[in-house]
Design a protein around this motif. Structure first.
Motif, PDB file in Angstrom:
ATOM      1  N   LEU A 249       0.789  -0.977   0.015  1.00 36.96           N
ATOM      2  CA  LEU A 249      -0.057  -0.037  -0.028  1.00 36.96           C
ATOM      3  C   LEU A 249       0.868   1.238   0.062  1.00 36.96           C
ATOM      4  O   LEU A 249       0.348   2.276  -0.093  1.00 36.96           O
ATOM      5  CB  LEU A 249      -1.103   0.073   1.168  1.00 36.96           C
ATOM      6  CG  LEU A 249      -1.949  -1.237   1.171  1.00 36.96           C
ATOM      7  CD1 LEU A 249      -2.713  -1.100   2.534  1.00 36.96           C
ATOM      8  CD2 LEU A 249      -2.707  -1.188   0.016  1.00 36.96           C
ATOM      9  N   LEU A 250       1.989   1.011  -0.156  1.00 32.77           N
ATOM     10  CA  LEU A 250       3.004   2.326   0.075  1.00 32.77           C
ATOM     11  C   LEU A 250       3.003   3.128  -1.199  1.00 32.77           C
ATOM     12  O   LEU A 250       3.256   2.433  -2.431  1.00 32.77           O
ATOM     13  CB  LEU A 250       4.459   1.880   0.543  1.00 32.77           C
ATOM     14  CG  LEU A 250       5.484   2.615   0.786  1.00 32.77           C
ATOM     15  CD1 LEU A 250       5.294   3.458   2.124  1.00 32.77           C
ATOM     16  CD2 LEU A 250       6.835   2.087   0.868  1.00 32.77           C
ATOM     17  N   PRO A 251       2.598   4.428  -1.172  1.00 39.18           N
ATOM     18  CA  PRO A 251       2.725   5.118  -2.404  1.00 39.18           C
ATOM     19  C   PRO A 251       4.034   5.238  -2.995  1.00 39.18           C
ATOM     20  O   PRO A 251       5.251   5.308  -2.199  1.00 39.18           O
ATOM     21  CB  PRO A 251       2.064   6.462  -2.281  1.00 39.18           C
ATOM     22  CG  PRO A 251       1.381   6.281  -0.789  1.00 39.18           C
ATOM     23  CD  PRO A 251       2.119   5.162  -0.089  1.00 39.18           C
ATOM     24  N   ASP A 252       4.429   5.190  -4.088  1.00 39.62           N
ATOM     25  CA  ASP A 252       5.527   5.329  -4.874  1.00 39.62           C
ATOM     26  C   ASP A 252       6.013   6.746  -4.858  1.00 39.62           C
ATOM     27  O   ASP A 252       6.091   7.387  -6.086  1.00 39.62           O
ATOM     28  CB  ASP A 252       5.405   4.768  -6.270  1.00 39.62           C
ATOM     29  CG  ASP A 252       6.890   4.684  -6.742  1.00 39.62           C
ATOM     30  OD1 ASP A 252       8.034   5.104  -6.166  1.00 39.62           O
ATOM     31  OD2 ASP A 252       6.874   4.010  -7.933  1.00 39.62           O
ATOM     32  N   LYS A 253       6.286   7.260  -3.707  1.00 39.32           N
ATOM     33  CA  LYS A 253       6.728   8.556  -3.904  1.00 39.32           C
ATOM     34  C   LYS A 253       7.957   8.691  -2.677  1.00 39.32           C
ATOM     35  O   LYS A 253       7.860   8.219  -1.742  1.00 39.32           O
ATOM     36  CB  LYS A 253       5.460   9.560  -3.138  1.00 39.32           C
ATOM     37  CG  LYS A 253       4.285   9.705  -3.833  1.00 39.32           C
ATOM     38  CD  LYS A 253       4.525  10.656  -5.131  1.00 39.32           C
ATOM     39  CE  LYS A 253       3.081  10.620  -6.047  1.00 39.32           C
ATOM     40  NZ  LYS A 253       3.521  11.117  -7.520  1.00 39.32           N
ATOM     41  N   PRO A 254       8.806   9.794  -2.691  1.00 48.35           N
ATOM     42  CA  PRO A 254       9.895   9.787  -1.988  1.00 48.35           C
ATOM     43  C   PRO A 254       9.501   9.787  -0.461  1.00 48.35           C
ATOM     44  O   PRO A 254      10.140   9.269   0.350  1.00 48.35           O
ATOM     45  CB  PRO A 254      10.775  10.914  -2.699  1.00 48.35           C
ATOM     46  CG  PRO A 254      10.335  11.014  -3.913  1.00 48.35           C
ATOM     47  CD  PRO A 254       8.989  10.687  -3.946  1.00 48.35           C
ATOM     48  N   VAL A 255       8.651  10.882  -0.301  1.00 45.49           N
ATOM     49  CA  VAL A 255       8.308  11.002   1.283  1.00 45.49           C
ATOM     50  C   VAL A 255       7.686   9.660   1.990  1.00 45.49           C
ATOM     51  O   VAL A 255       8.158   9.496   3.058  1.00 45.49           O
ATOM     52  CB  VAL A 255       7.075  12.110   1.249  1.00 45.49           C
ATOM     53  CG1 VAL A 255       5.941  11.724   0.931  1.00 45.49           C
ATOM     54  CG2 VAL A 255       6.832  12.355   2.730  1.00 45.49           C
ATOM     55  N   PHE A 256       7.031   8.982   1.044  1.00 44.23           N
ATOM     56  CA  PHE A 256       6.624   7.567   1.847  1.00 44.23           C
ATOM     57  C   PHE A 256       7.689   6.622   1.916  1.00 44.23           C
ATOM     58  O   PHE A 256       7.815   5.743   2.959  1.00 44.23           O
ATOM     59  CB  PHE A 256       5.134   6.846   1.156  1.00 44.23           C
ATOM     60  CG  PHE A 256       4.286   8.110   1.064  1.00 44.23           C
ATOM     61  CD1 PHE A 256       3.431   7.962   2.377  1.00 44.23           C
ATOM     62  CD2 PHE A 256       3.707   8.855   0.071  1.00 44.23           C
ATOM     63  CE1 PHE A 256       2.052   9.024   2.334  1.00 44.23           C
ATOM     64  CE2 PHE A 256       2.595   9.713   0.158  1.00 44.23           C
ATOM     65  CZ  PHE A 256       1.771   9.586   1.470  1.00 44.23           C
ATOM     66  N   LEU A 257       8.601   6.803   0.748  1.00 43.28           N
ATOM     67  CA  LEU A 257       9.594   5.731   0.881  1.00 43.28           C
ATOM     68  C   LEU A 257      10.431   5.903   2.090  1.00 43.28           C
ATOM     69  O   LEU A 257      11.115   5.219   2.739  1.00 43.28           O
ATOM     70  CB  LEU A 257      10.404   5.760  -0.284  1.00 43.28           C
ATOM     71  CG  LEU A 257       9.677   5.201  -1.584  1.00 43.28           C
ATOM     72  CD1 LEU A 257      10.814   5.324  -2.660  1.00 43.28           C
ATOM     73  CD2 LEU A 257       8.852   3.771  -1.618  1.00 43.28           C
ATOM     74  N   THR A 258      10.598   7.503   2.373  1.00 41.58           N
ATOM     75  CA  THR A 258      11.524   7.913   3.411  1.00 41.58           C
ATOM     76  C   THR A 258      10.962   7.499   4.667  1.00 41.58           C
ATOM     77  O   THR A 258      11.738   7.124   5.647  1.00 41.58           O
ATOM     78  CB  THR A 258      11.845   9.461   3.372  1.00 41.58           C
ATOM     79  OG1 THR A 258      12.266   9.842   1.994  1.00 41.58           O
ATOM     80  CG2 THR A 258      12.638   9.963   4.308  1.00 41.58           C
ATOM     81  N   LEU A 259       9.527   7.799   4.829  1.00 41.01           N
ATOM     82  CA  LEU A 259       8.914   7.227   6.057  1.00 41.01           C
ATOM     83  C   LEU A 259       9.084   5.670   6.186  1.00 41.01           C
ATOM     84  O   LEU A 259       9.485   5.370   7.499  1.00 41.01           O
ATOM     85  CB  LEU A 259       7.554   7.665   6.119  1.00 41.01           C
ATOM     86  CG  LEU A 259       6.812   7.407   7.302  1.00 41.01           C
ATOM     87  CD1 LEU A 259       7.480   8.158   8.534  1.00 41.01           C
ATOM     88  CD2 LEU A 259       5.274   7.978   7.240  1.00 41.01           C
ATOM     89  N   HIS A 260       8.944   5.146   5.308  1.00 35.84           N
ATOM     90  CA  HIS A 260       9.175   3.676   5.669  1.00 35.84           C
ATOM     91  C   HIS A 260      10.420   3.061   5.703  1.00 35.84           C
ATOM     92  O   HIS A 260      10.843   2.229   6.916  1.00 35.84           O
ATOM     93  CB  HIS A 260       8.791   2.884   4.209  1.00 35.84           C
ATOM     94  CG  HIS A 260       8.948   1.485   4.315  1.00 35.84           C
ATOM     95  ND1 HIS A 260       9.904   0.987   3.784  1.00 35.84           N
ATOM     96  CD2 HIS A 260       7.857   0.601   4.348  1.00 35.84           C
ATOM     97  CE1 HIS A 260       9.846  -0.579   3.970  1.00 35.84           C
ATOM     98  NE2 HIS A 260       8.491  -0.754   4.457  1.00 35.84           N
ATOM     99  N   PHE A 261      11.417   3.667   5.301  1.00 38.66           N
ATOM    100  CA  PHE A 261      12.978   3.626   5.583  1.00 38.66           C
ATOM    101  C   PHE A 261      13.260   3.808   7.134  1.00 38.66           C
ATOM    102  O   PHE A 261      14.052   3.115   7.587  1.00 38.66           O
ATOM    103  CB  PHE A 261      13.735   4.286   4.851  1.00 38.66           C
ATOM    104  CG  PHE A 261      15.143   3.818   4.889  1.00 38.66           C
ATOM    105  CD1 PHE A 261      15.659   2.728   4.132  1.00 38.66           C
ATOM    106  CD2 PHE A 261      16.141   4.911   5.481  1.00 38.66           C
ATOM    107  CE1 PHE A 261      17.060   2.404   4.314  1.00 38.66           C
ATOM    108  CE2 PHE A 261      17.472   4.320   5.565  1.00 38.66           C
ATOM    109  CZ  PHE A 261      17.977   2.938   4.999  1.00 38.66           C
TER     110      PHE A 261
END
Length: 370
Positions: A249-261
């Motif tokens: 469900l993670l959107p393919d956007k840098p802000v969401f990838l950064t939060l996930h990381f």
């Protein structure tokens, strides 16, 4: 230096997800092309392109019986380039991986790893690299679940103060949260007897009235404490599976990838990092807030405090056990859980979400065979 943002790093899965006339991707010799704009002008007709949409077209473009392509056709293709395929090599083999009591992974050559994957440079602060990433979510998830290992913790931030907040030695967890759990337990016992000031009004009130504690109050608080233990095991499983591994469900956007990381990706990327195996107090303080507030709304205060104290106590057990599963020689049960948890990191991160036990993995059919 981070890779250029002009050409994105993609995966074959990204390409396969674009196979319609409005978004038609193909790959050719390691590069990715969006040829949707060329479909109406294709000399061989629209159907031929759409038939091979989402796939690698090198073989079909070489097939003279299907459609012979001139040099100008190959040159024209370059007008539609949008990215390149990332490295698909893996750092672990899930087919034959085995966790032993002496499990110790080899250190990663940072320069060689970055040269091969163009993912993250372990020699530089990592979080800004994710924020400025030129790779897709698909490539991010493939790489972040391929463990790397360094002798020292990799930096997340360039600023020392921020970096310090992301590193936590394991014993900080019991030092901070056990006294709070004990305070809440004593507070629950007193509240079963009479009305007392709130924690913020008088945090030391239970310590000053310990002589007033009774066996009857203890017997009322104890079941609440044990219920809190059970509640934590469900929260442990639920947050691990549905919050930390929200990959699909993670959107393919840098802000969401950064939060996930920041939340959990760094742990799977560097699973043996001793200073990132327990939650920083700020992170756990943030995550626990909505659950404790819910407990106070659902239950009377004495019961809520007993449940929360049990949950906090089991959280301390969970985080200390998590550290031990990665770095400590253990008794029989914990050796089994160590193999199970490390298999979650090195074999299949989509199963085996239990850390202190497999109970909820059995209930929800996510047991990881080891």
């Amino acid at each position: 230096m981070a890779p250029s943002k002009r050409v994105r790093i993609l995966t074959a899965e990204d390409v396969a997800n674009h196979k319609c006339a409005s978004s038609c991707w193909v790959s050719f010799r390691g590069r990715v092309y969006d040829v949707a704009g060329f479909i109406p002008d294709h000399p061989g007709g629209e159907d031929l392109i759409l038939k091979h949409a989402g796939t690698d077209v090198e073989n079909i473009m070489k097939d003279k019986e299907s459609h012979d392509h001139s040099d100008s056709a190959y040159n024209m293709l370059e007008e539609y380039v949008i990215g390149r395929l990332g490295n698909e090599s893996t750092t672990v083999s899930d087919a034959d991986w085995e966790a032993t009591d002496e499990f110790k992974p080899e250190d990663t050559d940072s320069a060689e790893d970055f040269a091969m994957t163009q993912f993250l440079d372990l020699r530089q602060p990592l979080l800004m690299q994710v924020w400025q990433a030129n790779f897709s979510k698909s490539y991010y998830l493939k790489q972040v679940h391929q463990p790397r290992h360094l002798k020292e913790s990799a930096r997340l931030f360039g600023t020392d103060i921020l970096e310090m907040c992301t590193r936590t030695v394991w014993y900080v967890v019991p030092i901070i949260w056990l006294p709070i759990a004990i305070n809440l337990f004593l507070r629950s016992m007193l509240e079963f007897t009479w009305s007392i000031p709130t924690f913020w009004a008088n945090p030391l009130y239970p310590l000053n009235h310990m002589s007033s504690l009774t066996l009857d109050a203890f017997l009322k608080t104890l079941p609440c404490f044990f219920l809190g233990n059970l509640v934590w095991t469900l929260l442990e499983y639920g947050m691990h599976r549905f919050l930390f591994h929200i990959d699909d469900l993670l959107p393919d956007k840098p802000v969401f990838l950064t939060l996930h990381f920041l939340l959990h990706g760094i742990h799977h990327y560097m699973p043996m990092d001793r200073l990132r195996l327990v939650m920083p107090p700020i992170l756990f303080g943030t995550l626990q807030a909505p659950f404790t507030q819910l407990a106070y709304k659902v239950f009377p205060t004495p019961i809520a405090n007993g449940i929360i104290s049990g949950s906090f106590a089991f959280y301390v057990l969970y985080d200390c056990m998590h550290y031990a599963l990665h770095h400590t020689m253990l008794p029989s049960y914990m050796r089994e859980m160590k193999r199970y948890h490390l298999a979650h990191h090195y074999k299949n991160f989509e199963l085996g979400f239990g850390v202190t036990s497999k109970v909820w993995d059995y209930v929800f059919n996510t047991v990881l065979p080891v």
